[in-house]
Design an enzyme around this catalytic site. Structure first.
Site, short mmCIF file in Angstrom:
data_model
loop_
_atom_site.label_atom_id
_atom_site.label_comp_id
_atom_site.label_asym_id
_atom_site.label_seq_id
_atom_site.Cartn_x
_atom_site.Cartn_y
_atom_site.Cartn_z
N TYR A 77 0.84 -1.22 0.00
CA TYR A 77 0.00 0.00 0.00
C TYR A 77 0.87 1.26 0.00
O TYR A 77 0.54 2.26 -0.63
CB TYR A 77 -0.96 -0.01 1.18
CG TYR A 77 -2.20 -0.84 0.89
CD1 TYR A 77 -2.31 -2.16 1.33
CD2 TYR A 77 -3.23 -0.31 0.11
CE1 TYR A 77 -3.42 -2.92 1.03
CE2 TYR A 77 -4.36 -1.07 -0.20
CZ TYR A 77 -4.45 -2.37 0.26
OH TYR A 77 -5.54 -3.13 -0.06
N HIS A 136 -14.75 3.12 -1.29
CA HIS A 136 -13.84 1.98 -1.05
C HIS A 136 -12.64 2.38 -0.23
O HIS A 136 -11.61 1.71 -0.25
CB HIS A 136 -13.40 1.38 -2.40
CG HIS A 136 -14.57 0.85 -3.19
ND1 HIS A 136 -14.54 0.68 -4.55
CD2 HIS A 136 -15.81 0.47 -2.80
CE1 HIS A 136 -15.71 0.20 -4.95
NE2 HIS A 136 -16.49 0.07 -3.92
N CYS A 170 -0.01 3.07 16.36
CA CYS A 170 -0.94 4.14 16.77
C CYS A 170 -0.31 4.95 17.91
O CYS A 170 0.17 4.38 18.90
CB CYS A 170 -2.24 3.50 17.24
SG CYS A 170 -3.43 4.68 17.93
N ALA A 254 -12.26 11.34 -19.59
CA ALA A 254 -12.39 12.31 -18.50
C ALA A 254 -11.53 13.55 -18.73
O ALA A 254 -11.99 14.69 -18.58
CB ALA A 254 -12.02 11.63 -17.18
N1 APR Z 1 -11.87 8.36 -19.21
C1 APR Z 1 -13.05 7.82 -18.82
N2 APR Z 1 -13.25 6.50 -18.63
C2 APR Z 1 -12.20 5.68 -18.86
C3 APR Z 1 -10.94 6.16 -19.27
C4 APR Z 1 -10.79 7.56 -19.45
N3 APR Z 1 -9.62 8.09 -19.87
N4 APR Z 1 -10.09 5.08 -19.42
C5 APR Z 1 -10.82 3.98 -19.08
N5 APR Z 1 -12.08 4.34 -18.77
C6 APR Z 1 -13.18 3.48 -18.32
C7 APR Z 1 -13.17 2.09 -18.89
O1 APR Z 1 -13.82 2.05 -20.14
C8 APR Z 1 -13.93 1.31 -17.82
O2 APR Z 1 -15.32 1.34 -18.09
O3 APR Z 1 -13.04 3.32 -16.93
C9 APR Z 1 -13.66 2.10 -16.54
C10 APR Z 1 -12.73 1.39 -15.57
O4 APR Z 1 -13.42 0.26 -15.10
P1 APR Z 1 -12.76 -0.63 -13.94
O5 APR Z 1 -11.32 -0.88 -14.26
O6 APR Z 1 -13.69 -1.79 -13.74
O7 APR Z 1 -12.76 0.29 -12.66
P2 APR Z 1 -13.98 0.59 -11.68
O8 APR Z 1 -15.28 0.57 -12.40
O9 APR Z 1 -13.63 1.84 -10.96
O10 APR Z 1 -13.91 -0.65 -10.64
C11 APR Z 1 -14.74 -0.56 -9.50
O11 APR Z 1 -13.65 -2.53 -8.62
O12 APR Z 1 -11.64 -3.64 -8.30
C12 APR Z 1 -12.64 -2.90 -7.66
O13 APR Z 1 -12.38 -1.56 -5.75
C13 APR Z 1 -12.05 -1.64 -7.11
O14 APR Z 1 -13.02 0.59 -7.03
C14 APR Z 1 -12.77 -0.52 -7.88
C15 APR Z 1 -14.04 -1.19 -8.33
#
Ligand code: APR
Length: 270
Positions: A77, A136, A170, A254
């Site tokens: 971490y 999270h 702690c 984004a």
């Molecule tokens: N701008 C916008 N979206 C994007 C970009 C970008 N530049 N690059 C990738 N993406 C999108 C992808 O298309 C995908 O839909 O971001 C998304 C990422 O998806 P995941 O990798 O599944 O991440 P997330 O949805 O945040 O996962 C949720 O899963 O593993 C757990 O705790 C972890 O918080 C996480 C949760």
């Protein structure tokens, strides 16, 4: 399916944001992708993770992993925290931080923007967003396993090369300090979840940015927003699994789309 990202904000999205007085911005790993932090499941997901590729994530991000090797878990971490500290918020993070003020300047009404993120980095905060709810947890919120008080990091930059590092103690009770991230098998903390649900109940519009929408219960938030009749728009170059709950899907990224959205809102007043 990845479509070619566009940066022309849809008129329907601009109209919905101009009418909104409460907005929820719900973000996932894609929000941080253009800052160089890998996503979990999309095409650019970093499955190597270098030094740590030999470990199953459950050995590193679970209560059992912590019990069996606190020093390895803490080192992992701290390495992730060090990597985040080397990144910068991008123009999309800054755009979110400017959204409320931009809308206020355009129509003169106060607007509240609540950021609800699945991410554990601190890029929204470093970009200036004030209301950030971490569903999270956060790499930047360590706490004592015994008394749950916030913990302090060791001074100096984290060393990403270490694979074994004694967690701090702690200062109040001497218990071990653990990462402030929700682990596999742990329930989501209730306070952030309630705050997120309340924000969705009160909002007029929700931006869903950079999430695949496949992890529960976080994915419930846009679904509930849709069920409550809120305007829900996704900003994602690859449409997520939330398509049926969206009023609008904008195939943009984004870092490119959000600044273009801010500029388009500003033009509505000029
Ligand atoms: N701008 C916008 N979206 C994007 C970009 C970008 N530049 N690059 C990738 N993406 C999108 C992808 O298309 C995908 O839909 O971001 C998304 C990422 O998806 P995941 O990798 O599944 O991440 P997330 O949805 O945040 O996962 C949720 O899963 O593993 C757990 O705790 C972890 O918080 C996480 C949760």
């Amino acid at each position: 399916m990845t479509t070619s990202p566009t940066t022309a904000p849809p008129e329907g999205l601009i109209d919905a944001l101009l009418q909104a007085r409460r907005i929820v911005v719900f973000t996932g790993a894609g929000m941080s992708a253009e800052s160089g932090i890998a996503t979990f499941r999309s095409a650019d997901a970093d499955t190597t993770q270098g030094l740590w590729a030999q470990f199953n994530p459950q050995e590193l991000a679970s209560p059992d992993g912590w019990r069996s090797n606190k020093q390895r878990v803490w080192a992992w971490y701290e390495g992730r925290r060090g990597a985040v500290l080397k990144t910068q918020p991008h123009a999309g993070h800054l755009a979110i931080a400017q959204l409320a003020d931009t809308l206020h300047r355009v129509h003169g009404h106060a607007v509240q923007v609540d950021v609800v993120t699945q991410n554990v980095d601190n890029l929204h905060e470093r970009a200036g967003s004030l209301q950030v709810t971490h569903l999270h947890g956060s790499l930047f919120a360590p706490r004592c396993v015994a008394c749950a008080r916030p913990g302090a990091f060791a001074p100096g930059e984290p060393d990403e090369s270490l694979m074994h590092l004694e967690p701090p103690r702690c200062q109040h009770c001497g218990g071990h300090i653990r990462p402030g991230v929700v682990w596999f098998g742990e329930a989501m903390p209730q306070e952030p979840w309630r705050h997120a649900e309340d924000a969705v109940d009160a909002c007029h519009a929700m931006l869903v940015i950079g999430t695949s929408g496949v992890v529960w219960p976080a994915a419930e938030l846009p679904i509930n927003a849709h069920r409550l009749g809120k305007f829900v728009a996704e900003i994602n170059p690859t449409p997520s699994g939330l398509a049926q709950y969206l009023n609008l899907q904008w195939p943009s990224t984004a870092a490119a789309g959000l600044p273009a959205l801010i500029e388009a809102l500003k033009k509505r007043v000029a």
